[in-house]
Write a protein that holds these residues in place. Structure first.
Motif, short mmCIF file in Angstrom:
data_model
loop_
_atom_site.label_atom_id
_atom_site.label_comp_id
_atom_site.label_asym_id
_atom_site.label_seq_id
_atom_site.Cartn_x
_atom_site.Cartn_y
_atom_site.Cartn_z
N TRP A 371 0.82 -1.22 0.00
CA TRP A 371 0.00 0.00 0.00
C TRP A 371 0.85 1.26 0.00
CZ3 TRP A 371 -2.73 -2.79 4.53
CH2 TRP A 371 -3.56 -3.80 4.01
N VAL A 372 2.00 1.22 0.68
CA VAL A 372 2.91 2.37 0.66
C VAL A 372 3.41 2.63 -0.75
CG1 VAL A 372 5.18 3.18 1.41
CG2 VAL A 372 3.60 2.22 3.08
N GLN A 373 3.67 1.57 -1.50
CA GLN A 373 4.10 1.70 -2.89
C GLN A 373 3.01 2.33 -3.75
OE1 GLN A 373 4.89 -2.07 -4.76
NE2 GLN A 373 5.86 -1.16 -6.56
N GLU A 374 1.75 2.05 -3.43
CA GLU A 374 0.63 2.55 -4.22
C GLU A 374 0.19 3.95 -3.81
OE1 GLU A 374 -1.29 -1.93 -4.87
OE2 GLU A 374 -2.02 -0.59 -3.30
N MET A 375 0.62 4.41 -2.63
CA MET A 375 0.15 5.69 -2.11
C MET A 375 0.49 6.89 -2.99
SD MET A 375 -1.71 6.24 0.57
CE MET A 375 -1.08 7.75 1.29
N PRO A 376 1.76 7.10 -3.42
CA PRO A 376 2.06 8.30 -4.21
C PRO A 376 1.23 8.42 -5.50
CG PRO A 376 4.08 7.32 -3.37
CD PRO A 376 2.99 6.35 -3.08
N PRO A 377 1.14 7.36 -6.34
CA PRO A 377 0.31 7.53 -7.53
C PRO A 377 -1.17 7.72 -7.20
CG PRO A 377 1.07 5.25 -7.34
CD PRO A 377 1.83 6.04 -6.35
N ALA A 378 -1.64 7.10 -6.13
CA ALA A 378 -3.04 7.28 -5.76
C ALA A 378 -3.31 8.72 -5.35
CB ALA A 378 -3.40 6.32 -4.62
N LEU A 379 -2.42 9.30 -4.54
CA LEU A 379 -2.62 10.68 -4.10
C LEU A 379 -2.49 11.66 -5.26
CD1 LEU A 379 -0.76 10.80 -0.66
CD2 LEU A 379 -3.22 10.94 -1.07
N LYS A 380 -1.55 11.42 -6.16
CA LYS A 380 -1.39 12.31 -7.30
C LYS A 380 -2.63 12.25 -8.21
CE LYS A 380 2.81 10.83 -8.45
NZ LYS A 380 4.09 10.72 -9.18
N TRP A 381 -3.20 11.06 -8.36
CA TRP A 381 -4.42 10.94 -9.17
C TRP A 381 -5.57 11.66 -8.49
CZ3 TRP A 381 -9.09 8.72 -7.86
CH2 TRP A 381 -10.03 8.63 -8.90
N MET A 382 -5.72 11.49 -7.18
CA MET A 382 -6.80 12.18 -6.46
C MET A 382 -6.64 13.69 -6.58
SD MET A 382 -7.39 9.93 -2.99
CE MET A 382 -9.03 10.63 -2.68
N ASN A 383 -5.41 14.16 -6.54
CA ASN A 383 -5.13 15.58 -6.68
C ASN A 383 -5.67 16.13 -8.00
OD1 ASN A 383 -3.39 18.18 -6.35
ND2 ASN A 383 -2.66 17.27 -8.26
N GLN A 384 -5.60 15.32 -9.05
CA GLN A 384 -6.08 15.75 -10.36
C GLN A 384 -7.61 15.79 -10.44
OE1 GLN A 384 -4.28 12.95 -12.99
NE2 GLN A 384 -2.20 13.69 -12.64
N GLN A 385 -8.28 15.08 -9.56
CA GLN A 385 -9.74 15.04 -9.58
C GLN A 385 -10.37 16.13 -8.70
OE1 GLN A 385 -10.38 12.70 -11.87
NE2 GLN A 385 -8.19 12.26 -11.64
N LEU A 386 -9.72 16.46 -7.61
CA LEU A 386 -10.30 17.39 -6.65
C LEU A 386 -10.11 18.84 -7.09
CD1 LEU A 386 -9.15 15.78 -3.27
CD2 LEU A 386 -11.35 15.52 -4.45
N THR A 387 -11.12 19.63 -6.85
CA THR A 387 -11.07 21.05 -7.18
C THR A 387 -10.50 21.83 -6.01
OG1 THR A 387 -13.00 20.87 -8.60
CG2 THR A 387 -12.46 23.06 -7.80
N PHE A 388 -9.56 22.72 -6.30
CA PHE A 388 -9.10 23.65 -5.27
C PHE A 388 -10.21 24.68 -5.09
CE2 PHE A 388 -5.28 24.82 -2.91
CZ PHE A 388 -5.66 26.05 -2.41
N PRO A 389 -10.82 24.75 -3.90
CA PRO A 389 -12.02 25.59 -3.73
C PRO A 389 -11.79 27.03 -4.14
CG PRO A 389 -11.64 24.22 -1.80
CD PRO A 389 -10.42 24.09 -2.66
N GLN A 390 -12.78 27.59 -4.85
CA GLN A 390 -12.73 28.99 -5.24
C GLN A 390 -13.40 29.88 -4.19
OE1 GLN A 390 -11.02 29.80 -8.14
NE2 GLN A 390 -10.50 27.63 -7.85
N ASP A 391 -14.22 29.26 -3.30
CA ASP A 391 -14.85 30.05 -2.26
C ASP A 391 -13.83 30.39 -1.18
OD1 ASP A 391 -14.86 27.26 -1.90
OD2 ASP A 391 -16.23 27.42 -0.21
N VAL A 392 -14.04 31.50 -0.50
CA VAL A 392 -13.11 31.95 0.52
C VAL A 392 -13.86 32.15 1.83
CG1 VAL A 392 -11.56 33.08 -1.11
CG2 VAL A 392 -13.45 34.38 -0.10
N VAL A 393 -13.09 32.23 2.90
CA VAL A 393 -13.68 32.47 4.21
C VAL A 393 -14.15 33.92 4.28
CG1 VAL A 393 -13.24 32.50 6.68
CG2 VAL A 393 -12.15 30.76 5.23
N PRO A 394 -15.41 34.17 4.66
CA PRO A 394 -15.90 35.54 4.74
C PRO A 394 -15.07 36.38 5.71
CG PRO A 394 -17.71 33.98 4.92
CD PRO A 394 -16.44 33.19 5.02
N ARG A 395 -14.84 37.64 5.34
CA ARG A 395 -14.13 38.55 6.23
C ARG A 395 -15.14 39.16 7.19
NH1 ARG A 395 -11.89 41.61 2.68
NH2 ARG A 395 -9.80 40.69 2.76
#
Length: 430
Positions: A371-395
């Motif tokens: 599983w440790v061997q599979e972790m880096p490619p799995a995380l990099k793939w998940m990174n490509q699917q997830l959106t970096f949120p455009q919403d921000v914390v209200p001031r």
């Protein structure tokens, strides 16, 4: 003495050694003929074996943290304290029993397990990030579950002070613990390395166990009349994290991963709750939840039992129910793991709009090195699917005890003490 403490291990080892010595010393007296002598031999052998097994079990549990306390071992699960109040604003503070905490649904926990994890970030948090030991309190379920939370360096940097972050929830297998996720799967260490090298966007990693009623294995099921595991993970956990950390509000910013039964849980959550998690990575999962000696009766009795069983059979869902718009990764070794045929069948059964990719090493076993061997490619793939949120914390501006949202921010509602609800992004990178 704590169940996982070294003192307990040393005491049990000493008792085992004393038991063996006494057995050798007293054995000549049990060698005579007679009922009492025979019973004495049986008792002496049985006691010595029990003590040796108990000492080995304590050492194994101390190394892998299957159970964190004596209470967990005997099924006494902590429940939420009385008087819990949710934080007034996201990322703020609340009070529980008069003690200030970082969000009432996420409370500080002891660092006993965290202090034993190697390779965690040290030094300034704005440079290296930080891992926190917390307790997550389920507002609906009353569950109190320990967790480690990795916060990337950007979380503490001024340029990102109003920015929300994507989240990946990492689930342990059974009877694994968050210690296993941090020490043996190297979740935060791997994510930190990938993020520093630019292979992964800044992401909050939450390490938690799905075993909310130890020692029972509840999988990811809301047991009729019993533990509500799916509700805790799909509703309570996101609510708690949103109350304490700057995390994205839209499902496109949330992913879940796990190994073994934790991987099965990740698939279950994503396919059953796509409005919460849109991405899953499952390392050596199963595709159907079954009753066994560790789970007990997960689905209850009566006419609805079959329906509940089918709803947790992912192959049945793909054949009979609408397919969710989610992305999943499954990992299984071609040789050395017994689940490869089932994984191939699952991949073939997936159809649009659902998407599936796989990691298929030639050789591997159902263990952490694989599983440790599979972790880096799995995380990099998940990174490509997830959106970096455009919403921000209200001031916010505080004046005479009143919290007022920034009047320049569009959509300001003066009747809401916490300001306008952030607008979730709809952009998803695939």
């Amino acid at each position: 003495m704590g169940l996982t403490s070294e003192t307990t291990v040393y005491v049990m080892a000493a008792l085992a050694a004393v038991s063996v010595a006494l057995l050798v010393w007293w054995w000549p007296r049990f060698a005579r003929q007679g009922l009492l002598q025979v019973l004495g031999r049986l008792v002496a052998l049985g006691t010595t074996q029990v003590v040796i097994i108990a000492a080995f079990a304590c050492w194994l549990n101390s190394s892998y943290q299957f159970f964190g306390s004596w209470g967990e071992l005997f099924g006494h699960v902590e429940t939420a304290p009385v008087g819990v109040t949710q934080a007034g604003d996201y990322g703020g503070t609340g009070t529980v029993n008069g003690v200030a905490v970082k969000g009432a649904l996420v409370q500080p926990a002891t660092d006993e397990q965290l202090s034993r994890v190697s390779g965690l970030p040290t030094g300034p948090a704005a440079v290296n990030g930080r891992v926190e030991s917390v307790k997550v309190i389920g507002r609906r379920t009353g569950v109190v579950d320990p967790a480690f939370v990795y916060l990337p360096p950007q979380y503490f940097q001024k340029a990102y002070q109003r920015q929300r972050f994507p989240v990946i929830v990492a689930l342990s297998g059974y009877p694994g613990s968050i210690f296993n996720l941090a020490q043996y799967l190297r979740v935060s260490q791997t994510a930190g390395t990938l993020q520093k090298s630019g292979q992964m966007q800044p992401t909050i990693m939450v390490m938690i166990r799905p075993t909310i009623a130890p020692p029972r294995d509840t999988e990811c099921v809301d047991v009729p009349g019993g533990p509500q595991t799916e509700t805790f993970l799909a509703k309570d956990l996101p609510d708690a994290l949103k109350s304490a950390y700057r995390v994205g509000h839209d499902a496109s910013a949330w992913g879940v991963m796990g190994y073994s039964s934790g991987g099965s849980c990740a698939l279950q959550l994503t396919m059953r709750d796509p409005h919460v998690f849109t991405t899953a990575a499952a390392l050596s999962p199963d595709y159907k939840v079954k009753d066994d000696a560790t789970t007990g009766n997960l689905f209850g009795n009566g006419p609805e039992r079959i329906e509940r069983i089918n709803s947790h059979d992912l192959m049945w869902r793909l054949k009979h129910l609408p397919v969710p718009d989610v992305s999943v990764l499954v990992a299984e070794s071609k040789h050395g793991e017994r689940g490869y045929p089932q994984t191939q069948a699952f991949i073939k059964a997936v159809r649009a709009p659902m998407r599936v990719v796989s990691i298929q090493p030639e050789h591997g076993s159902h263990n952490f090195p694989t599983w440790v061997q599979e972790m880096p490619p799995a995380l990099k793939w998940m990174n490509q699917q997830l959106t970096f949120p455009q919403d921000v914390v209200p001031r916010h501006h505080k004046k005479k005890g009143v919290v007022v949202a920034d009047p320049q921010k569009p959509g300001h509602d003066p009747l809401r003490a916490d300001g306008p609800e952030p607008t979730p992004t709809t952009r998803t990178r695939r």
